[in-house]
Design an enzyme around this catalytic site. Structure first.
Site, PDB file in Angstrom:
ATOM      1  CB  THR A  85     -29.067 -66.864  25.334  1.00  0.00           C
ATOM      2  OG1 THR A  85     -30.383 -66.869  25.887  1.00  0.00           O
ATOM      3  CG2 THR A  85     -28.492 -68.267  25.325  1.00  0.00           C
ATOM      4  CB  SER A 142     -31.036 -71.782  20.392  1.00  0.00           C
ATOM      5  OG  SER A 142     -31.045 -70.614  19.602  1.00  0.00           O
ATOM      6  CG  ASP A 174     -33.451 -58.870  23.124  1.00  0.00           C
ATOM      7  OD1 ASP A 174     -33.568 -59.516  22.057  1.00  0.00           O
ATOM      8  OD2 ASP A 174     -33.167 -59.407  24.210  1.00  0.00           O
ATOM      9  CE  LYS A 207     -30.401 -62.281  26.378  1.00  0.00           C
ATOM     10  NZ  LYS A 207     -31.763 -61.773  26.228  1.00  0.00           N
ATOM     11  CB  ALA A 228     -37.385 -59.864  27.555  1.00  0.00           C
TER      12      ALA A 228
HETATM   13  P1  NAP Z   1     -36.643 -63.659  32.546  1.00  0.00           P
HETATM   14  O1  NAP Z   1     -35.464 -62.771  32.678  1.00  0.00           O
HETATM   15  O2  NAP Z   1     -36.658 -64.994  33.198  1.00  0.00           O
HETATM   16  O3  NAP Z   1     -37.923 -62.800  33.053  1.00  0.00           O
HETATM   17  C1  NAP Z   1     -39.215 -63.345  33.053  1.00  0.00           C
HETATM   18  C2  NAP Z   1     -40.142 -62.445  33.848  1.00  0.00           C
HETATM   19  O4  NAP Z   1     -41.438 -63.057  33.869  1.00  0.00           O
HETATM   20  C3  NAP Z   1     -39.718 -62.263  35.306  1.00  0.00           C
HETATM   21  O5  NAP Z   1     -40.152 -61.024  35.791  1.00  0.00           O
HETATM   22  C4  NAP Z   1     -40.494 -63.405  35.976  1.00  0.00           C
HETATM   23  O6  NAP Z   1     -40.687 -63.230  37.351  1.00  0.00           O
HETATM   24  C5  NAP Z   1     -41.800 -63.298  35.227  1.00  0.00           C
HETATM   25  N1  NAP Z   1     -42.576 -64.533  35.338  1.00  0.00           N
HETATM   26  C6  NAP Z   1     -42.154 -65.786  35.033  1.00  0.00           C
HETATM   27  N2  NAP Z   1     -43.147 -66.669  35.282  1.00  0.00           N
HETATM   28  C7  NAP Z   1     -44.182 -65.949  35.780  1.00  0.00           C
HETATM   29  C8  NAP Z   1     -45.465 -66.302  36.232  1.00  0.00           C
HETATM   30  N3  NAP Z   1     -45.895 -67.572  36.224  1.00  0.00           N
HETATM   31  N4  NAP Z   1     -46.276 -65.320  36.692  1.00  0.00           N
HETATM   32  C9  NAP Z   1     -45.854 -64.041  36.703  1.00  0.00           C
HETATM   33  N5  NAP Z   1     -44.646 -63.646  36.286  1.00  0.00           N
HETATM   34  C10 NAP Z   1     -43.818 -64.595  35.825  1.00  0.00           C
HETATM   35  O7  NAP Z   1     -36.958 -63.953  31.021  1.00  0.00           O
HETATM   36  P2  NAP Z   1     -36.741 -62.940  29.798  1.00  0.00           P
HETATM   37  O8  NAP Z   1     -35.420 -63.196  29.181  1.00  0.00           O
HETATM   38  O9  NAP Z   1     -37.101 -61.586  30.260  1.00  0.00           O
HETATM   39  O10 NAP Z   1     -37.827 -63.474  28.757  1.00  0.00           O
HETATM   40  C11 NAP Z   1     -39.222 -63.327  28.994  1.00  0.00           C
HETATM   41  C12 NAP Z   1     -39.997 -63.954  27.838  1.00  0.00           C
HETATM   42  O11 NAP Z   1     -39.727 -63.206  26.644  1.00  0.00           O
HETATM   43  C13 NAP Z   1     -39.568 -65.390  27.524  1.00  0.00           C
HETATM   44  O12 NAP Z   1     -40.704 -66.121  27.172  1.00  0.00           O
HETATM   45  C14 NAP Z   1     -38.628 -65.238  26.352  1.00  0.00           C
HETATM   46  O13 NAP Z   1     -38.609 -66.388  25.535  1.00  0.00           O
HETATM   47  C15 NAP Z   1     -39.290 -64.078  25.621  1.00  0.00           C
HETATM   48  N6  NAP Z   1     -38.357 -63.343  24.772  1.00  0.00           N
HETATM   49  C16 NAP Z   1     -38.667 -63.237  23.464  1.00  0.00           C
HETATM   50  C17 NAP Z   1     -37.833 -62.530  22.626  1.00  0.00           C
HETATM   51  C18 NAP Z   1     -38.202 -62.423  21.185  1.00  0.00           C
HETATM   52  O14 NAP Z   1     -37.348 -62.076  20.373  1.00  0.00           O
HETATM   53  N7  NAP Z   1     -39.451 -62.670  20.820  1.00  0.00           N
HETATM   54  C19 NAP Z   1     -36.679 -61.919  23.112  1.00  0.00           C
HETATM   55  C20 NAP Z   1     -36.387 -62.022  24.479  1.00  0.00           C
HETATM   56  C21 NAP Z   1     -37.242 -62.746  25.300  1.00  0.00           C
HETATM   57  P3  NAP Z   1     -39.746 -64.083  38.372  1.00  0.00           P
HETATM   58  O15 NAP Z   1     -38.383 -63.490  38.252  1.00  0.00           O
HETATM   59  O16 NAP Z   1     -40.421 -63.870  39.660  1.00  0.00           O
HETATM   60  O17 NAP Z   1     -39.783 -65.505  37.880  1.00  0.00           O
END
Ligand code: NAP
Length: 306
Positions: free
Chosen positions: A72, A25, A123, A76, A153
């Site tokens: 995290t 992190s 977020d 969450k 997210a």
């Molecule tokens: P998550 O709960 O794991 O959700 C990820 C989503 O992306 C799910 O719908 C997943 O589908 C999909 N996905 C993953 N790999 C894929 C692929 N190869 N092709 C198509 N869809 C795919 O993760 P999250 O917490 O929502 O986070 C998502 C991203 O946002 C991460 O990279 C995280 O680091 C970033 N983020 C950034 C911030 C910021 O402050 N900038 C804050 C929060 C999150 P499946 O469930 O089918 O795998």
């Protein structure tokens, strides 16, 4: 310049990141730089906690009078059951990323005084702040919008967009449509205009072309896979669009580059990372985060991790 050797003494308060894993992190670097810059006598650490240890970890926050915590993966969605209250937005999103101790007496009071733990989801505000800084709110009101991904997210982004812009159409593009259907179902009460729609990636072309705002809420493009993108067909991007990538490492992704090459406005995930942290920091310390110091620490931590 921040003091390189922060004071740690009998008054020092603690903040931690609860998750598993937490070792990679960037939050400790970012928050400690801000705390040091402002001379706040507090330290932010990261503590790996497995699901079976979550209840004890939250009890520990109370007993040890932590200022609060970030939460995290994988806690969450489950941590709310251990808290005294959650904010409306955390309840709506179904996820808590910040715990704030509402401590009536402060660290020096009798330890038996009740500490109330409140959960929030920063977020939502963290996503909106960089968008509102770049685009006047009226420009996006009622527009067509699209989100790639339907995970945690994406839920925060859906809630933020529905409640702020009342979009005409908000399309969730997911490789597992049932996951996106569940998000749409959970957000129904905030979707007064019946804007939510679900598409698989293969069928999303028309919605991508029609949307003013495109958000990548998948990890596609994240280090160490910078050649990945949620939407390889760059011809679908155009100048009137805003491309917002939640991926923060690298700061400029293939998705953002391709959209910007077609004249679209890019917004990178580092701005959201700092903004959501600032929204937590404000609740723990009562102060506005010194974001320049936090951003510099994030840049240094990202460079060290590359
Ligand atoms: P998550 O709960 O794991 O959700 C990820 C989503 O992306 C799910 O719908 C997943 O589908 C999909 N996905 C993953 N790999 C894929 C692929 N190869 N092709 C198509 N869809 C795919 O993760 P999250 O917490 O929502 O986070 C998502 C991203 O946002 C991460 O990279 C995280 O680091 C970033 N983020 C950034 C911030 C910021 O402050 N900038 C804050 C929060 C999150 P499946 O469930 O089918 O795998």
């Amino acid at each position: 310049m921040p003091d390189p050797s922060p004071r740690i003494d009998a008054q020092t308060r603690l903040i931690t990141l609860l998750g598993h894993p937490v070792e990679h992190s960037f939050s400790p670097a970012l928050h400690n730089a801000a705390l040091q810059e402002q001379g706040v006598n507090a330290v932010y650490v990261a503590t790996p906690v497995r699901p079976e240890g979550l209840a004890d970890a939250v009890a520990g926050l109370r007993a040890l009078r932590f200022l609060g915590a970030n939460v995290t993966i994988p806690h969450k969605e489950t941590v709310a059951a251990h808290l005294d209250a959650v904010s409306d937005r955390a309840a709506a999103v179904g996820a808590v990323n910040t715990i704030v101790a509402e401590d009536p007496g402060g660290a020096s009071e009798d330890a038996s005084a009740a500490v109330r733990l409140r959960g929030d989801n920063t977020d939502v505000a963290g996503f909106l702040e960089p968008l509102q800084a770049q685009v006047p709110e009226d420009n996006l009101r009622g527009a067509d919008m699209l989100i790639f991904g339907a995970g945690g997210a994406a839920r925060a982004v859906v809630y933020a967009l529905l409640t702020t812009y009342a979009p005409d159409r908000l399309t969730l593009v997911a490789r597992r449509p049932e996951q996106a259907d569940a998000v749409a179902q959970a957000m129904q009460e905030h979707d007064s205009r019946d804007a939510l729609a679900v598409q698989p990636f293969e069928a999303a072309g028309p919605a991508v072309r029609a949307s003013r705002l495109l958000v990548n809420a998948t990890p596609l493009g994240m280090h160490p896979n910078p050649d990945d993108t949620p939407w390889p067909d760059a011809d679908d991007f155009r100048a009137e669009q805003i491309a917002y990538d939640l991926v923060y490492n690298p700061g400029t992704t293939r998705f953002l580059r391709a959209a910007a090459d077609r004249g679209a406005t890019p917004i990178g995930g580092q701005a959201m990372l700092v903004a959501q942290a600032a929204a937590s920091y404000r609740q723990w310390t009562g102060r506005a985060m010194p974001t320049d110091a936090a951003r510099a620490a994030l840049d240094a931590a990202l460079a060290a991790a590359a």
